[in-house]
Design an enzyme around this catalytic site. Structure first.
Site, PDB file in Angstrom:
ATOM      1  N   ASP A 283      49.943  18.466  31.054  1.00 58.63           N
ATOM      2  CA  ASP A 283      51.089  17.778  30.429  1.00 58.63           C
ATOM      3  C   ASP A 283      52.054  17.185  31.448  1.00 58.63           C
ATOM      4  O   ASP A 283      53.265  17.085  31.202  1.00 58.63           O
ATOM      5  CB  ASP A 283      51.845  18.727  29.474  1.00 58.63           C
ATOM      6  CG  ASP A 283      50.926  19.311  28.418  1.00 58.63           C
ATOM      7  OD1 ASP A 283      49.974  18.611  28.025  1.00 58.63           O
ATOM      8  OD2 ASP A 283      51.161  20.449  27.988  1.00 58.63           O
TER       9      ASP A 283
ATOM     10  N   LYS B 259      50.012  12.543  32.510  1.00 61.28           N
ATOM     11  CA  LYS B 259      48.829  11.812  32.978  1.00 61.28           C
ATOM     12  C   LYS B 259      48.539  10.602  32.095  1.00 61.28           C
ATOM     13  O   LYS B 259      48.169   9.545  32.598  1.00 61.28           O
ATOM     14  CB  LYS B 259      47.603  12.745  33.007  1.00 61.28           C
ATOM     15  CG  LYS B 259      47.744  13.917  33.961  1.00 61.28           C
ATOM     16  CD  LYS B 259      46.570  14.869  33.857  1.00 61.28           C
ATOM     17  CE  LYS B 259      46.433  15.562  32.530  1.00 61.28           C
ATOM     18  NZ  LYS B 259      47.525  16.501  32.186  1.00 61.28           N
TER      19      LYS B 259
ATOM     20  N   GLY C  54      45.807  16.528  25.400  1.00 64.83           N
ATOM     21  CA  GLY C  54      46.681  15.685  24.570  1.00 64.83           C
ATOM     22  C   GLY C  54      47.429  14.752  25.503  1.00 64.83           C
ATOM     23  O   GLY C  54      48.343  15.181  26.193  1.00 64.83           O
ATOM     24  N   HIS C  55      46.994  13.507  25.579  1.00 57.83           N
ATOM     25  CA  HIS C  55      47.573  12.553  26.529  1.00 57.83           C
ATOM     26  C   HIS C  55      48.362  11.499  25.748  1.00 57.83           C
ATOM     27  O   HIS C  55      47.805  10.809  24.898  1.00 57.83           O
ATOM     28  CB  HIS C  55      46.472  11.885  27.364  1.00 57.83           C
ATOM     29  CG  HIS C  55      45.740  12.866  28.227  1.00 57.83           C
ATOM     30  ND1 HIS C  55      44.707  12.508  29.048  1.00 57.83           N
ATOM     31  CD2 HIS C  55      45.913  14.204  28.415  1.00 57.83           C
ATOM     32  CE1 HIS C  55      44.273  13.587  29.696  1.00 57.83           C
ATOM     33  NE2 HIS C  55      44.982  14.617  29.320  1.00 57.83           N
TER      34      HIS C  55
ATOM     35  N   GLN D  87      44.040  18.359  31.626  1.00 58.05           N
ATOM     36  CA  GLN D  87      44.639  19.620  32.061  1.00 58.05           C
ATOM     37  C   GLN D  87      45.264  19.448  33.459  1.00 58.05           C
ATOM     38  O   GLN D  87      45.677  18.356  33.794  1.00 58.05           O
ATOM     39  CB  GLN D  87      43.626  20.776  32.013  1.00 58.05           C
ATOM     40  CG  GLN D  87      43.274  21.224  30.598  1.00 58.05           C
ATOM     41  CD  GLN D  87      42.211  20.382  29.931  1.00 58.05           C
ATOM     42  OE1 GLN D  87      41.185  20.082  30.517  1.00 58.05           O
ATOM     43  NE2 GLN D  87      42.424  19.990  28.693  1.00 58.05           N
TER      44      GLN D  87
ATOM     45  N   THR E 146      41.645  26.941  31.609  1.00 56.35           N
ATOM     46  CA  THR E 146      40.749  26.286  30.669  1.00 56.35           C
ATOM     47  C   THR E 146      39.316  26.477  31.190  1.00 56.35           C
ATOM     48  O   THR E 146      39.116  27.123  32.224  1.00 56.35           O
ATOM     49  CB  THR E 146      41.161  24.806  30.489  1.00 56.35           C
ATOM     50  OG1 THR E 146      40.481  24.291  29.343  1.00 56.35           O
ATOM     51  CG2 THR E 146      40.845  23.953  31.712  1.00 56.35           C
TER      52      THR E 146
HETATM   53  P1  GDP Z   1      49.547  14.602  29.732  1.00 53.75           P
HETATM   54  O1  GDP Z   1      48.804  15.650  28.986  1.00 53.75           O
HETATM   55  O2  GDP Z   1      49.603  14.869  31.193  1.00 53.75           O
HETATM   56  O3  GDP Z   1      49.063  13.211  29.429  1.00 53.75           O
HETATM   57  O4  GDP Z   1      51.055  14.673  29.217  1.00 53.75           O
HETATM   58  P2  GDP Z   1      51.546  14.793  27.676  1.00 53.75           P
HETATM   59  O5  GDP Z   1      51.344  13.491  27.021  1.00 53.75           O
HETATM   60  O6  GDP Z   1      50.948  15.987  27.042  1.00 53.75           O
HETATM   61  O7  GDP Z   1      53.066  15.129  27.875  1.00 53.75           O
HETATM   62  C1  GDP Z   1      53.922  14.285  28.574  1.00 53.75           C
HETATM   63  C2  GDP Z   1      55.070  13.878  27.640  1.00 53.75           C
HETATM   64  O8  GDP Z   1      56.116  13.314  28.401  1.00 53.75           O
HETATM   65  C3  GDP Z   1      54.688  12.827  26.644  1.00 53.75           C
HETATM   66  O9  GDP Z   1      55.448  13.004  25.475  1.00 53.75           O
HETATM   67  C4  GDP Z   1      55.092  11.517  27.331  1.00 53.75           C
HETATM   68  O10 GDP Z   1      55.378  10.464  26.418  1.00 53.75           O
HETATM   69  C5  GDP Z   1      56.335  11.950  28.049  1.00 53.75           C
HETATM   70  N1  GDP Z   1      56.617  11.265  29.329  1.00 53.75           N
HETATM   71  C6  GDP Z   1      55.753  10.810  30.264  1.00 53.75           C
HETATM   72  N2  GDP Z   1      56.415  10.344  31.345  1.00 53.75           N
HETATM   73  C7  GDP Z   1      57.733  10.513  31.066  1.00 53.75           C
HETATM   74  C8  GDP Z   1      58.923  10.254  31.810  1.00 53.75           C
HETATM   75  O11 GDP Z   1      58.923   9.803  32.945  1.00 53.75           O
HETATM   76  N3  GDP Z   1      60.110  10.586  31.201  1.00 53.75           N
HETATM   77  C9  GDP Z   1      60.165  11.113  29.956  1.00 53.75           C
HETATM   78  N4  GDP Z   1      61.365  11.410  29.459  1.00 53.75           N
HETATM   79  N5  GDP Z   1      59.059  11.369  29.232  1.00 53.75           N
HETATM   80  C10 GDP Z   1      57.869  11.075  29.790  1.00 53.75           C
HETATM   81  P1  IMO Z   2      46.422  18.047  28.972  1.00 57.33           P
HETATM   82  O1  IMO Z   2      45.183  17.271  29.325  1.00 57.33           O
HETATM   83  C1  IMO Z   2      48.434  21.935  28.835  1.00 57.33           C
HETATM   84  C2  IMO Z   2      45.904  25.445  28.075  1.00 57.33           C
HETATM   85  C3  IMO Z   2      46.058  26.157  26.746  1.00 57.33           C
HETATM   86  C4  IMO Z   2      45.722  27.579  27.160  1.00 57.33           C
HETATM   87  C5  IMO Z   2      44.603  27.369  28.176  1.00 57.33           C
HETATM   88  C6  IMO Z   2      43.205  27.526  27.612  1.00 57.33           C
HETATM   89  O2  IMO Z   2      47.145  17.526  27.790  1.00 57.33           O
HETATM   90  O3  IMO Z   2      47.286  18.239  30.165  1.00 57.33           O
HETATM   91  P2  IMO Z   2      41.735  25.918  26.073  1.00 57.33           P
HETATM   92  O4  IMO Z   2      41.990  25.395  24.689  1.00 57.33           O
HETATM   93  O5  IMO Z   2      41.565  24.854  27.094  1.00 57.33           O
HETATM   94  O6  IMO Z   2      40.624  26.919  26.122  1.00 57.33           O
HETATM   95  O7  IMO Z   2      43.070  26.748  26.439  1.00 57.33           O
HETATM   96  O8  IMO Z   2      44.774  26.056  28.686  1.00 57.33           O
HETATM   97  N1  IMO Z   2      45.615  23.985  27.966  1.00 57.33           N
HETATM   98  C7  IMO Z   2      46.513  23.029  28.250  1.00 57.33           C
HETATM   99  N2  IMO Z   2      47.808  23.108  28.605  1.00 57.33           N
HETATM  100  N3  IMO Z   2      47.818  20.738  28.765  1.00 57.33           N
HETATM  101  C8  IMO Z   2      46.516  20.634  28.447  1.00 57.33           C
HETATM  102  O9  IMO Z   2      45.833  19.479  28.485  1.00 57.33           O
HETATM  103  C9  IMO Z   2      45.802  21.816  28.129  1.00 57.33           C
HETATM  104  N4  IMO Z   2      44.536  22.068  27.764  1.00 57.33           N
HETATM  105  C10 IMO Z   2      44.439  23.400  27.690  1.00 57.33           C
HETATM  106  O10 IMO Z   2      47.374  26.051  26.265  1.00 57.33           O
HETATM  107  O11 IMO Z   2      46.808  28.154  27.834  1.00 57.33           O
HETATM  108 MG    MG Z   3      49.069  16.911  27.351  1.00 57.64          MG
END
Ligand code: GDP
Ligand code: IMO
Ligand code: MG
Length: 423
Positions: free
Chosen positions: A12, A15, A39-40, A223, A238
């Site tokens: 998170d 990415k 979840g991207h 991840q 994971t």
């Molecule tokens: P990922 O799994 O690495 O793709 O990240 P996620 O999408 O799960 O979580 C990142 C969250 O931060 C999302 O809601 C993005 O829309 C948000 N986000 C990404 N870059 C920025 C930033 O520079 N500032 C803010 N405030 N939000 C951001």
């Molecule tokens: P992105 O790509 C954050 C965490 C889960 C749990 C552990 C194992 O969005 O960054 P799993 O379902 O993979 O067997 O769970 O890994 N986890 C993540 N945490 N971002 C993710 O993906 C994750 N994918 C798995 O919360 O702790």
């Molecule tokens: Mg994510």
């Protein structure tokens, strides 16, 4: 020719946003590991898209996106995403391909993932419940079903029978859960098999040919480094290799083809699910970061645990991934804090650790030494030039660069594509 993007923390990091931004200069975006657990988020013109399986480059109209052999593919999740895209005017026709040797997540994987995590009791990992780990377990146990098997009626029936017999035995005799009917799975997956047929490719061969032609490939990690099955905070990890090396095995790509490796680091740290987290904040301070940063899981909606930037972790991530550069996200979230802390060493039973300890006892029980810097008040979401950032924000970035010894080349100050500063 191939650029790899990896998360340097516990996932998170942002990415999705970074991949969408970098994809402007790419021809192909390729996912190489993970599954529906990812979840991207990509935000375009105030519209939010959350990708679990579809690569985050898909919103660029001419981009070819591929799902590599290292990914585990849940057809239900995949086609839900595709449907959402199509409803929003984004066509994937002829530009989304899946490796024939990727493994398929079926209903029993998801059920087993949830039951098993509950069964771990106090040792629960807090998995996403998407069946990712249980699909990988079957792959390594040699009872997995690959895309190519899934598409061939006879082979699928034969393999499903064997896999399901074992799972049903577990459900009935051990977990006292309902058994699943093979016919139901077969019928319910029929429509996905039909749709998937035209999307299947020998991805390793395809990527080899395209890179030979000079096409630019962006390999999208899911991840983060500390969720890696080998180098993460085991067992709270994971089930795949999230580090850059995973791009080779997950796409069938020679290491010789990788020319650039970029790490994504959030300006602070978050973690969702269980496991140690030395710089974690509690109470109001954590709540403030969670609210300002909107730190709720993109896959499960769970509140993310929040804490200070951990430079020891990111330094390790720089090394194990061989990062050429870092992109820092969510710097805007830190606006308004009087002081900001950076974790720079761990202390455990009188020993100082300047490097990430693989010993869980140390990592779980340590205290953190912090360096503190002054914060800034300004809202920085509208800034597009590095020179215009508040002095203390630049000091914070430069302090981190010095500590982790890798340059920060871009800074994200908001979730949309434009809110990105090149340094
Ligand atoms: P990922 O799994 O690495 O793709 O990240 P996620 O999408 O799960 O979580 C990142 C969250 O931060 C999302 O809601 C993005 O829309 C948000 N986000 C990404 N870059 C920025 C930033 O520079 N500032 C803010 N405030 N939000 C951001
Ligand atoms: P992105 O790509 C954050 C965490 C889960 C749990 C552990 C194992 O969005 O960054 P799993 O379902 O993979 O067997 O769970 O890994 N986890 C993540 N945490 N971002 C993710 O993906 C994750 N994918 C798995 O919360 O702790
Ligand atoms: Mg994510």
């Amino acid at each position: 020719m191939v650029t790899v993007v990896v998360g340097t923390q516990w996932g998170d990091e942002g990415k999705g946003k970074v991949i969408d931004y970098l994809a402007q200069d790419m021809d192909i975006v390729a996912r190489y590991q993970g599954g529906g657990n990812a979840g991207h988020t990509v935000v375009i013109k105030n519209k939010q898209y959350i990708f679990h399986l579809v690569p985050s480059g898909i919103l660029h109209p001419d981009m070819v996106c591929v799902i590599g052999n290292g990914v585990v593919v849940d057809p239900v999740s995949l086609f839900e995403e595709i449907e959402y895209l199509e409803k929003n005017g984004v066509s994937i026709e002829g530009r989304l391909f899946i490796a024939e040797n990727a493994h398929i997540t079926l209903p029993y994987h998801k059920i087993l993932d949830q039951i098993e995590d509950k069964f771990r009791g106090k040792g629960s990992l807090g998995t996403t419940g998407r069946g990712t780990g249980t699909t990988y377990a079957d792959k390594f146990n040699r009872i997995g079903i690959r895309v190519i098997d899934f598409l061939e009626e006879e082979i699928f029936t034969e393999k499903l029978k064997i896999a399901l017999e074992l799972k049903n035995y577990l459900f009935k005799e051990y977990y006292k859960e309902q058994m699943l009917a093979m016919e139901k799975i077969y019928e319910e997956t029929r429509k996905y098999r039909e749709k998937m047929k035209k999307m299947v490719k020998n991805i390793a061969l395809y990527l080899d040919r395209e890179t030979e032609k000079g096409k630019q490939v962006l390999a999208e990690g899911a991840q983060g480094t500390f969720l890696d099955i080998d180098f993460g905070t085991y067992p709270y990890v994971t089930a795949s290799n999230t580090i850059a090396g995973g791009a080779c095995t997950g796409l069938g790509l020679s290491p010789k083809k990788i020319s650039r490796i970029i790490g994504v680091a959030k300006a602070y740290t978050t973690r969702v699910g269980m496991g140690p987290f030395p710089t974690e904040l509690k109470g109001q301070e954590a709540e403030n970061l969670r609210t300002t940063g909107n730190e709720y899981g993109a896959t499960t909606g769970r509140p993310r645990r929040c804490g200070w930037f951990d430079a020891i972790l990111v330094k390790f991530a720089c090394r194990v991934n061989g990062l050429d550069e870092l992109i820092m996200t969510k710097l805007d979230v830190l606006s308004g804090l009087r002081r900001i802390k950076i974790g720079t060493a761990y202390n455990f039973e009188g020993t100082v650790y300047n490097e990430y300890p693989l010993n869980t006892k140390v990592f779980t029980g340590c205290d953190v030494t912090y360096e503190e810097v002054d914060g800034w008040d300004e809202n920085i979401g509208g800034i597009r030039r590095y020179s215009e950032l508040p002095l203390n924000a630049k000091r914070y970035i430069e302090k981190i660069e010095q500590t982790v010894e890798v340059p920060i080349t871009k800074i994200s100050v908001g979730s949309s594509r434009e809110q990105t500063i090149s340094k």
